[in-house]
Design a protein around this motif. Structure first.
Motif, PDB file in Angstrom:
ATOM      1  N   HIS A  93       0.501  -1.428  -0.157  1.00 63.27           N
ATOM      2  CA  HIS A  93      -0.065  -0.578  -0.049  1.00 63.27           C
ATOM      3  C   HIS A  93       1.383   1.566   0.114  1.00 63.27           C
ATOM      4  CE1 HIS A  93      -3.778   1.850   0.847  1.00 63.27           C
ATOM      5  NE2 HIS A  93      -3.230   2.315   1.781  1.00 63.27           N
ATOM      6  N   LEU A  94       2.045   0.723   0.586  1.00 61.60           N
ATOM      7  CA  LEU A  94       2.831   2.023   0.200  1.00 61.60           C
ATOM      8  C   LEU A  94       3.283   2.641  -0.663  1.00 61.60           C
ATOM      9  CD1 LEU A  94       4.883   4.281   1.867  1.00 61.60           C
ATOM     10  CD2 LEU A  94       5.965   2.853   3.219  1.00 61.60           C
ATOM     11  N   VAL A  95       3.949   1.261  -1.773  1.00 60.97           N
ATOM     12  CA  VAL A  95       4.456   1.410  -2.616  1.00 60.97           C
ATOM     13  C   VAL A  95       3.538   2.347  -3.476  1.00 60.97           C
ATOM     14  CG1 VAL A  95       5.180   0.405  -4.490  1.00 60.97           C
ATOM     15  CG2 VAL A  95       6.299  -0.398  -1.903  1.00 60.97           C
ATOM     16  N   ASP A  96       2.244   1.701  -3.542  1.00 63.58           N
ATOM     17  CA  ASP A  96       0.947   1.948  -4.293  1.00 63.58           C
ATOM     18  C   ASP A  96       1.329   3.503  -4.468  1.00 63.58           C
ATOM     19  OD1 ASP A  96      -0.822   2.093  -6.278  1.00 63.58           O
ATOM     20  OD2 ASP A  96      -2.296   2.254  -4.695  1.00 63.58           O
ATOM     21  N   LEU A  97       1.131   4.079  -2.910  1.00 63.36           N
ATOM     22  CA  LEU A  97       1.187   5.735  -2.824  1.00 63.36           C
ATOM     23  C   LEU A  97       2.529   6.301  -3.180  1.00 63.36           C
ATOM     24  CD1 LEU A  97      -0.135   8.486  -1.641  1.00 63.36           C
ATOM     25  CD2 LEU A  97       1.114   7.636   1.330  1.00 63.36           C
ATOM     26  N   CYS A  98       3.178   5.666  -3.230  1.00 67.09           N
ATOM     27  CA  CYS A  98       4.644   6.661  -3.934  1.00 67.09           C
ATOM     28  C   CYS A  98       4.828   5.784  -5.755  1.00 67.09           C
ATOM     29  CB  CYS A  98       6.070   5.416  -3.432  1.00 67.09           C
ATOM     30  SG  CYS A  98       6.563   5.740  -1.620  1.00 67.09           S
ATOM     31  N   GLN A  99       4.113   5.372  -5.748  1.00 64.88           N
ATOM     32  CA  GLN A  99       4.116   5.416  -7.548  1.00 64.88           C
ATOM     33  C   GLN A  99       2.970   6.228  -7.520  1.00 64.88           C
ATOM     34  OE1 GLN A  99       2.645   1.367  -7.767  1.00 64.88           O
ATOM     35  NE2 GLN A  99       5.490   0.445  -8.072  1.00 64.88           N
ATOM     36  N   ARG A 100       2.128   6.530  -7.183  1.00 58.87           N
ATOM     37  CA  ARG A 100       1.029   8.035  -7.226  1.00 58.87           C
ATOM     38  C   ARG A 100       1.760   9.103  -7.836  1.00 58.87           C
ATOM     39  NH1 ARG A 100      -5.265   6.452  -6.581  1.00 58.87           N
ATOM     40  NH2 ARG A 100      -4.439   4.523  -5.226  1.00 58.87           N
ATOM     41  N   TYR A 101       2.449   9.360  -6.818  1.00 58.91           N
ATOM     42  CA  TYR A 101       3.620  10.545  -6.610  1.00 58.91           C
ATOM     43  C   TYR A 101       4.547  10.336  -7.444  1.00 58.91           C
ATOM     44  CZ  TYR A 101      -0.193  12.650  -3.798  1.00 58.91           C
ATOM     45  OH  TYR A 101      -1.353  13.188  -3.178  1.00 58.91           O
ATOM     46  N   GLY A 102       4.931   9.377  -8.009  1.00 56.30           N
ATOM     47  CA  GLY A 102       6.489   9.306  -9.109  1.00 56.30           C
ATOM     48  C   GLY A 102       7.348   9.058  -7.852  1.00 56.30           C
ATOM     49  N   VAL A 103       7.579   8.605  -6.676  1.00 54.41           N
ATOM     50  CA  VAL A 103       8.924   8.737  -5.717  1.00 54.41           C
ATOM     51  C   VAL A 103       9.053   7.225  -5.813  1.00 54.41           C
ATOM     52  CG1 VAL A 103       8.201  11.297  -4.684  1.00 54.41           C
ATOM     53  CG2 VAL A 103       7.610   8.339  -3.418  1.00 54.41           C
ATOM     54  N   HIS A 104      10.349   7.246  -5.226  1.00 55.58           N
ATOM     55  CA  HIS A 104      10.893   5.720  -4.743  1.00 55.58           C
ATOM     56  C   HIS A 104      10.563   5.402  -3.729  1.00 55.58           C
ATOM     57  CE1 HIS A 104      13.805   3.012  -6.061  1.00 55.58           C
ATOM     58  NE2 HIS A 104      14.565   2.147  -4.616  1.00 55.58           N
ATOM     59  N   PRO A 105       9.550   4.103  -3.401  1.00 56.92           N
ATOM     60  CA  PRO A 105       9.841   3.370  -2.128  1.00 56.92           C
ATOM     61  C   PRO A 105      10.815   3.231  -1.370  1.00 56.92           C
ATOM     62  CG  PRO A 105       9.173   2.332  -3.795  1.00 56.92           C
ATOM     63  CD  PRO A 105       9.685   3.069  -4.791  1.00 56.92           C
ATOM     64  N   PRO A 106      10.374   2.961  -0.281  1.00 57.80           N
ATOM     65  CA  PRO A 106      11.326   2.252   0.417  1.00 57.80           C
ATOM     66  C   PRO A 106      12.649   0.684   0.270  1.00 57.80           C
ATOM     67  CG  PRO A 106       9.606   2.244   1.477  1.00 57.80           C
ATOM     68  CD  PRO A 106       9.355   3.560   0.505  1.00 57.80           C
ATOM     69  N   ASP A 107      12.711   0.602   0.825  1.00 55.32           N
ATOM     70  CA  ASP A 107      13.544  -0.495   0.976  1.00 55.32           C
ATOM     71  C   ASP A 107      12.248  -1.643   1.370  1.00 55.32           C
ATOM     72  OD1 ASP A 107      15.418  -0.254  -0.169  1.00 55.32           O
ATOM     73  OD2 ASP A 107      17.095  -0.837   1.880  1.00 55.32           O
ATOM     74  N   ARG A 108      12.065  -3.014   1.587  1.00 53.67           N
ATOM     75  CA  ARG A 108      10.651  -3.912   2.390  1.00 53.67           C
ATOM     76  C   ARG A 108      11.438  -3.817   3.333  1.00 53.67           C
ATOM     77  NH1 ARG A 108       7.747  -7.223  -0.380  1.00 53.67           N
ATOM     78  NH2 ARG A 108       8.284  -6.932  -2.325  1.00 53.67           N
ATOM     79  N   GLU A 109      12.425  -4.073   3.055  1.00 54.46           N
ATOM     80  CA  GLU A 109      12.910  -4.244   5.593  1.00 54.46           C
ATOM     81  C   GLU A 109      13.118  -2.921   6.034  1.00 54.46           C
ATOM     82  OE1 GLU A 109      12.696  -7.306   6.550  1.00 54.46           O
ATOM     83  OE2 GLU A 109      12.279  -8.320   4.528  1.00 54.46           O
ATOM     84  N   ALA A 110      13.175  -2.237   5.474  1.00 57.45           N
ATOM     85  CA  ALA A 110      12.643  -0.690   5.657  1.00 57.45           C
ATOM     86  C   ALA A 110      11.580  -0.325   6.920  1.00 57.45           C
ATOM     87  CB  ALA A 110      12.723   0.949   5.390  1.00 57.45           C
ATOM     88  N   THR A 111      12.031   0.369   8.428  1.00 62.40           N
ATOM     89  CA  THR A 111      11.514   0.750   9.070  1.00 62.40           C
ATOM     90  C   THR A 111      11.080   2.428   9.587  1.00 62.40           C
ATOM     91  OG1 THR A 111      13.615   0.741  11.129  1.00 62.40           O
ATOM     92  CG2 THR A 111      12.522  -1.364  11.393  1.00 62.40           C
ATOM     93  N   SER A 112      11.215   3.282   8.582  1.00 59.52           N
ATOM     94  CA  SER A 112      11.073   3.807   8.574  1.00 59.52           C
ATOM     95  C   SER A 112      11.122   4.891   6.980  1.00 59.52           C
ATOM     96  CB  SER A 112      11.341   4.967   9.678  1.00 59.52           C
ATOM     97  OG  SER A 112      13.162   5.622   9.474  1.00 59.52           O
TER      98      SER A 112
END
Length: 438
Positions: free
Chosen positions: A55-74
């Motif tokens: 869901h977070l990756v989807d939000l990043c893609q909507r705004y054209g930004v690179h998402p965090p790593d899968r193991e990221a905590t923040s």
């Protein structure tokens, strides 16, 4: 002059880099004096953690930004006019959305209103905390009673002086018509970094407060169940103090075993939740201290408010957890007592059974010896009779030979021989059953 040192990869701990990053995983935000903040906290199961990341990756893609790593905590990222702050905790995840201050009444233009509605509808997990925090300019905001009543829908308000008097917080600590809680704060003389730390502690305070209260309903549901089990256990102990037959004590043991199984089920269901409540409560106390609240006249402070409203709920959870453990220990002691009594009675029965078997064995041995003696007598009688016929034939051949005296003389020899042969056969049989004995 600096010298580079090459460290062999084989001697580097695999977690070394993450250990360095841990201290910097959740930096305090830098916040100007005004702005709109929306904060969410969602309780997730293990299976929903992956869904939340997608869901977070989807939000990043909507705004054209690179998402965090899968193991990221923040994760901190600007999404157009919104600043996103995402944090993954042990059992929940938080989303904090910030935007610059706009004109209008408090809570009218939240950062939440700028998010795509289709993305908002897809949140995984269970929503626990959701509130708006508006940072306003103390010189421009309307602090009249009527304006505050309109902003907080007429709820009774709590006002606190934070940051050693540099910031003022107003909130009702209630849900409003839009389903969100509301906080209004203004500050004077705080640098952006100081204001960011203060805001972060306030967001965590409210989040941990709600997380600590999650087990309150569970504790209230458990109280009557434990009361019934306590009464049942007291009845069992009363019956245990009386003399009872073995089958009655075995029935009590079965009843206690059933209670122990129920207690273990309740412990498995509640131990983790009650432990989390204690941990969250300690974090709440820590954040209250870090807010550096000062007494403002006779106003009701946050410390007083939380002590009167939150502490009793946490104490209730602790009382239920302690009662659960106490009943578990009492059941264990009662079970041990009944097992001891049952074992003693079984041992007494076994001793009586062994004594009876010994008596029967001795009686059987005597009968066997009697039969053995009668068998020797019978065999001897027939053997002597056969010898009598032989001696009679010899007497007819040699008149000087006395068959009667010969028969009489053979009796002890025959009886002794048959007795020795019988004993020998008996000993061979015993030796065959018990190797190594003679």
């Amino acid at each position: 002059m600096t010298h580079s040192l090459s460290i062999p990869e084989a001697r580097v701990h695999p977690e070394r880099e993450s250990l360095y990053q841990e201290l910097h995983a959740r930096p305090f935000p830098i916040i100007e004096h005004t702005g709109h903040i929306t904060h969410l906290a969602l309780l997730l199961t293990e299976s929903e953690r992956e869904a939340d990341y997608r869901h977070l990756v989807d939000l990043c893609q909507r705004y054209g930004v690179h998402p965090p790593d899968r193991e990221a905590t923040s994760f901190n990222q600007a999404l157009g006019d919104i600043q996103l702050r995402w944090e993954r905790h042990l059992e929940f995840v938080t989303y904090t959305f910030m935007r610059d201050r706009t004109s209008g009444a408090p809570f009218e233009n939240s950062a939440w209103a700028l998010l795509p509605q289709s993305w908002i509808a897809g949140f995984p997990g269970l929503l626990v905390a959701a509130f708006h925090l508006d940072l306003v300019d103390s010189g421009q905001a309307d602090w009249s009673r009527e304006a505050l009543a309109d902003a907080f829908e007429g709820h009774r308000l709590i006002q606190a002086s934070l940051g050693q008097g540099a910031a003022t917080l107003i909130s009702a600590f209630r849900l409003h018509g839009d389903g969100f809680g509301r906080f209004l704060m203004h500050s004077e003389g705080l640098r952006p970094s100081q204001l960011g730390r203060l805001v972060q502690r306030l967001l965590e305070l409210e989040t941990y407060r709600l997380m600590a209260l999650l087990s309150t309903k569970l504790a209230r549901e458990m109280a009557p169940v434990l009361g019934a089990m306590d009464t049942q256990l007291a009845d069992i102990i009363t019956r245990l103090s009386q003399e009872a037959e073995l089958n009655e004590e075995q029935a009590l043991l079965t009843e206690l075993t059933s209670m122990a199984a129920r207690i273990e089920q309740e412990r498995a269901r509640t131990t983790s939740r009650f432990g989390a409540t204690r941990a969250y409560y300690e974090l709440v106390q820590s954040r209250l201290t870090e807010l550096e609240e000062v007494q403002s006249g006779r106003n009701f402070t946050l410390h007083d408010f939380f002590h009167r409203r939150l502490t009793p709920s946490v104490n209730t959870c602790e009382a239920v957890a302690l009662r659960l453990e106490d009943i578990a220990r009492r059941i264990e002691r009662a079970s041990d007592l009944i097992r001891t009594r049952v074992d003693l009675k079984l041992e007494a029965q076994n001793r009586n059974l062994l004594a009876s078997m010994n008596r029967r064995s001795r009686l059987q041995l005597r009968l066997q010896e009697t039969v053995e003696g009668l068998s020797i007598a019978a065999i001897s009688y027939y053997s002597v009779s056969l010898l009598g016929y032989l001696f009679a034939a010899l007497e007819s051949t040699w008149p000087a030979f006395s068959a009667t005296w010969a028969t009489a003389a053979s009796i002890p020899v025959v009886v002794g021989s048959i007795w020795w042969i019988t004993r020998r056969i008996k000993r061979l049989i015993i030796n065959a059953e018990e190797p190594g004995t003679r």
